[in-house]
Design a protein around this motif. Sequence first.
Motif, PDB file in Angstrom:
ATOM      1  N   GLN A  17     -13.062   5.436   6.385  1.00 52.02           N
ATOM      2  CA  GLN A  17     -14.235   4.810   5.955  1.00 52.02           C
ATOM      3  C   GLN A  17     -14.817   5.124   4.690  1.00 52.02           C
ATOM      4  N   PRO A  18     -15.253   4.547   3.947  1.00 49.79           N
ATOM      5  CA  PRO A  18     -16.003   5.183   2.687  1.00 49.79           C
ATOM      6  C   PRO A  18     -17.393   5.608   3.195  1.00 49.79           C
ATOM      7  N   VAL A  19     -17.744   6.554   2.073  1.00 53.31           N
ATOM      8  CA  VAL A  19     -19.114   7.315   2.256  1.00 53.31           C
ATOM      9  C   VAL A  19     -20.215   5.995   2.192  1.00 53.31           C
ATOM     10  N   SER A  20     -20.072   4.861   1.478  1.00 51.60           N
ATOM     11  CA  SER A  20     -20.865   3.836   1.465  1.00 51.60           C
ATOM     12  C   SER A  20     -20.062   2.701   0.898  1.00 51.60           C
ATOM     13  N   LEU A  21     -20.762   1.634   0.412  1.00 52.83           N
ATOM     14  CA  LEU A  21     -20.180   0.298   0.179  1.00 52.83           C
ATOM     15  C   LEU A  21     -20.019   0.375  -1.416  1.00 52.83           C
ATOM     16  N   ALA A  22     -20.417   1.338  -2.108  1.00 55.82           N
ATOM     17  CA  ALA A  22     -20.514   1.653  -3.542  1.00 55.82           C
ATOM     18  C   ALA A  22     -18.944   1.587  -3.951  1.00 55.82           C
ATOM     19  N   ALA A  23     -18.742   0.665  -5.234  1.00 54.18           N
ATOM     20  CA  ALA A  23     -17.326   0.314  -5.769  1.00 54.18           C
ATOM     21  C   ALA A  23     -16.608   1.549  -5.603  1.00 54.18           C
ATOM     22  N   ASP A  24     -16.999   2.642  -6.130  1.00 51.73           N
ATOM     23  CA  ASP A  24     -16.243   4.035  -6.271  1.00 51.73           C
ATOM     24  C   ASP A  24     -16.089   4.561  -4.857  1.00 51.73           C
ATOM     25  N   ASP A  25     -17.010   4.592  -4.127  1.00 48.14           N
ATOM     26  CA  ASP A  25     -16.565   5.250  -2.794  1.00 48.14           C
ATOM     27  C   ASP A  25     -15.366   4.457  -2.179  1.00 48.14           C
ATOM     28  N   ILE A  26     -15.540   3.286  -2.014  1.00 48.27           N
ATOM     29  CA  ILE A  26     -14.292   2.395  -1.578  1.00 48.27           C
ATOM     30  C   ILE A  26     -13.228   2.618  -2.472  1.00 48.27           C
ATOM     31  N   ARG A  27     -13.243   2.647  -3.613  1.00 47.94           N
ATOM     32  CA  ARG A  27     -11.845   2.859  -4.297  1.00 47.94           C
ATOM     33  C   ARG A  27     -11.154   4.406  -4.164  1.00 47.94           C
ATOM     34  N   ASP A  28     -12.188   5.204  -4.102  1.00 46.89           N
ATOM     35  CA  ASP A  28     -11.831   6.597  -3.673  1.00 46.89           C
ATOM     36  C   ASP A  28     -11.117   6.744  -2.550  1.00 46.89           C
ATOM     37  N   GLU A  29     -11.548   6.277  -1.508  1.00 45.06           N
ATOM     38  CA  GLU A  29     -10.647   6.078  -0.044  1.00 45.06           C
ATOM     39  C   GLU A  29      -9.259   5.355  -0.033  1.00 45.06           C
ATOM     40  N   LYS A  30      -9.198   4.409  -0.827  1.00 47.72           N
ATOM     41  CA  LYS A  30      -8.000   3.521  -1.159  1.00 47.72           C
ATOM     42  C   LYS A  30      -7.138   4.496  -1.927  1.00 47.72           C
ATOM     43  N   VAL A  31      -7.496   4.989  -2.963  1.00 52.49           N
ATOM     44  CA  VAL A  31      -6.605   6.040  -3.779  1.00 52.49           C
ATOM     45  C   VAL A  31      -5.974   7.083  -2.670  1.00 52.49           C
ATOM     46  N   LYS A  32      -6.940   7.744  -1.973  1.00 47.51           N
ATOM     47  CA  LYS A  32      -6.647   8.632  -1.061  1.00 47.51           C
ATOM     48  C   LYS A  32      -5.465   8.326  -0.065  1.00 47.51           C
ATOM     49  N   VAL A  33      -5.518   7.357   0.331  1.00 41.43           N
ATOM     50  CA  VAL A  33      -4.417   6.724   1.418  1.00 41.43           C
ATOM     51  C   VAL A  33      -3.223   6.300   0.296  1.00 41.43           C
ATOM     52  N   LEU A  34      -3.507   5.751  -0.602  1.00 39.11           N
ATOM     53  CA  LEU A  34      -2.246   5.233  -1.400  1.00 39.11           C
ATOM     54  C   LEU A  34      -1.383   6.535  -1.827  1.00 39.11           C
ATOM     55  N   ARG A  35      -2.226   7.521  -2.065  1.00 38.07           N
ATOM     56  CA  ARG A  35      -1.517   8.908  -2.417  1.00 38.07           C
ATOM     57  C   ARG A  35      -0.711   9.523  -1.299  1.00 38.07           C
ATOM     58  N   CYS A  36      -1.089   9.130  -0.197  1.00 42.63           N
ATOM     59  CA  CYS A  36      -0.084   9.484   1.025  1.00 42.63           C
ATOM     60  C   CYS A  36       1.120   8.993   1.294  1.00 42.63           C
ATOM     61  N   LEU A  37       1.362   7.716   0.656  1.00 41.70           N
ATOM     62  CA  LEU A  37       2.536   6.982   0.907  1.00 41.70           C
ATOM     63  C   LEU A  37       3.823   7.747   0.184  1.00 41.70           C
TER      64      LEU A  37
END
Length: 526
Positions: free
Chosen positions: A280-300
């Motif tokens: 879950q991102p901290v907020s719906l701000a673009a970079d909060d969402i993209r930060d979380e997407k990057v985190k999970v993609l880096r775990c691939l």
Amino acid sequence: MATAIHNGMDAPELCAPSPRDLHKCEIERKICLSVVVLGASGDLAKKKTFPALFTLFKRGFLPKNVAIIGYARSKLNIKDLRATIAEHLKGASGDVSRFLDLIAYLPGSYDSAEGFQGLQAVLVTREQQYGMCPAGRLFYLALPPSVYPQVCKGLKENCSEMAAQCNSWLRLIVEKPFGMDLASSEELANQLGALFPEEQLYRIDHYLGKEMMQNMLVLRFANQFIQPAWNRNFISNIQICFKEPFGTDGRGGYFDQFGIIRDVMQNHLMQVLALLAMEQPVSLAADDIRDEKVKVLRCLAAVRPDETVLGQHTAAGSQAGYLDDPTVPKGSRTPTFASCILRINNERWAGVPFVMKAGKALNERKVEIRVQFKPPAATIHNNSLDAMRNELVMRVQPDEAIYMKMVLKRPGLSVEPIVSEMDLSYKQRYSATFIPDAYERLLLDALRGDQQHFVRRDELRAAWAAFTPLLHAIDAGELTPLPYPAGTRGPHEADVLAAKAGFVKTSAYVWKDVSFWNEASASLSP
Ligand SMILES: NC(=O)C1=CN([C@@H]2O[C@H](COP(=O)(O)OP(=O)(O)OC[C@H]3O[C@@H](n4cnc5c(N)ncnc54)[C@H](OP(=O)(O)O)[C@@H]3O)[C@@H](O)[C@H]2O)C=CC1
Ligand SMILES: O=C1O[C@H](COP(=O)(O)O)[C@@H](O)[C@H](O)[C@H]1O
């Protein structure tokens, strides 16, 4: 104002911008907006970019002071360009002609300053005319990425000077493919990044503009019953599936350089995976969402060749085989189908295979996500545990739907457990609701300066990192695509791979749409 969108009753109001949306547009309404479509003579521009701009125009989302300027190398006359664009517009003839009047055309090359200087003169003249307003410049690069660096350089050096009005802005939309692998993608990103900062670059992935993709964070994070079950304790495997019934449709020459993994999986399906798997991102701000997407993609973990099945379609029925396309090089080994397992090494997902499958010339058009839950640990009923797996299906297209396969008692005297579903078919539930095309939403977001649904550079890097070793192995001829007849579900080996990942096909289930049940119950009524 539309309040209860859940019952669809007031849906017609949703067809027009809601007062809230209009309020957001107010900021934009006061600007002098120039949308420059570079590559205006091309396929993407006429099929997607201009039609999306038209919808925004007719729905009242564009400001009064707007001009749309087509730019390309071809010496087109404006009448012909407008006529070509008009073929792809759907709407009242008055709207169409008022929209076409907004369009101008400027021929120019992509690699010399002259054309861009001409473009700058047109833009400056317009902006001076509306001197009291801030200006907005949106450059849409409907071009092959090979020319992005020179076009961006031309724009930076010649078209980035704007009258210093506060709130003026300049943004660029760029289309995939962003490179061929990690290294080439990074090189392109470096070239563009040296010219424009990330805040001005909008990397479009049109899957992020699709209704079901935009629904994902709401579905996942606003439903208390989903939250605790969304992890390896409850979920057995996740299938992300993209199927198209047609082949390369004369685009074989283009497609052959890329193949299905670069065409669809590394970008569109990877974005689907990121939204499904992120925290879950901290907020719906673009970079909060993209930060979380990057985190999970880096775990691939890098996708393994031994967990990949490739296919290439052969002729069947009236459909030609991939190699029959005259634009495809003879003997090409480019895959038109691929299925592979992606593994996310983090606390939430360790041990849950994500099976990604995509193919051209298959048996149907369908994009769906299928979350298959683990079976119950024990049962008091007489059916097998595997027959009692829940599945949450999110159908992205066609006909958006979310359905949850559940085990219920057969209605009536019987106590037999059967598989049924909780079914949210958008066509029935929200029949009168306007669902915008992905490009319409994303263009509007870019005009509003919202980067939430655009791909950030580090997301791209992580997505390429997972696929690059596999792509290099394929390019080196280490994997052989299996032939499959056009119009089928692809190679059987893909089903074997899905089964290896734990997917169990629930065979006892036969779906009937709501009209069937309505008729059935009517016939039983006294
Ligand atoms: N709201 C709605 O509109 C609803 C519609 N339905 C419809 O009902 C039908 C059945 O639904 P559902 O049970 O969810 O989906 P399907 O039975 O069509 O498919 C279920 C899964 O099994 C896979 N599969 C299909 N055939 C095989 C096979 N021979 N071997 C291994 N795997 C296989 C499918 O893969 P693949 O896709 O690659 O074939 C898919 O992942 C569908 O047409 C669905 O759209 C159901 C519920 C609600
Ligand atoms: O980017 C691409 O996407 C389309 C599929 O898009 P959709 O919105 O129709 O699902 C695909 O056909 C094409 O090959 C690919 O380049």
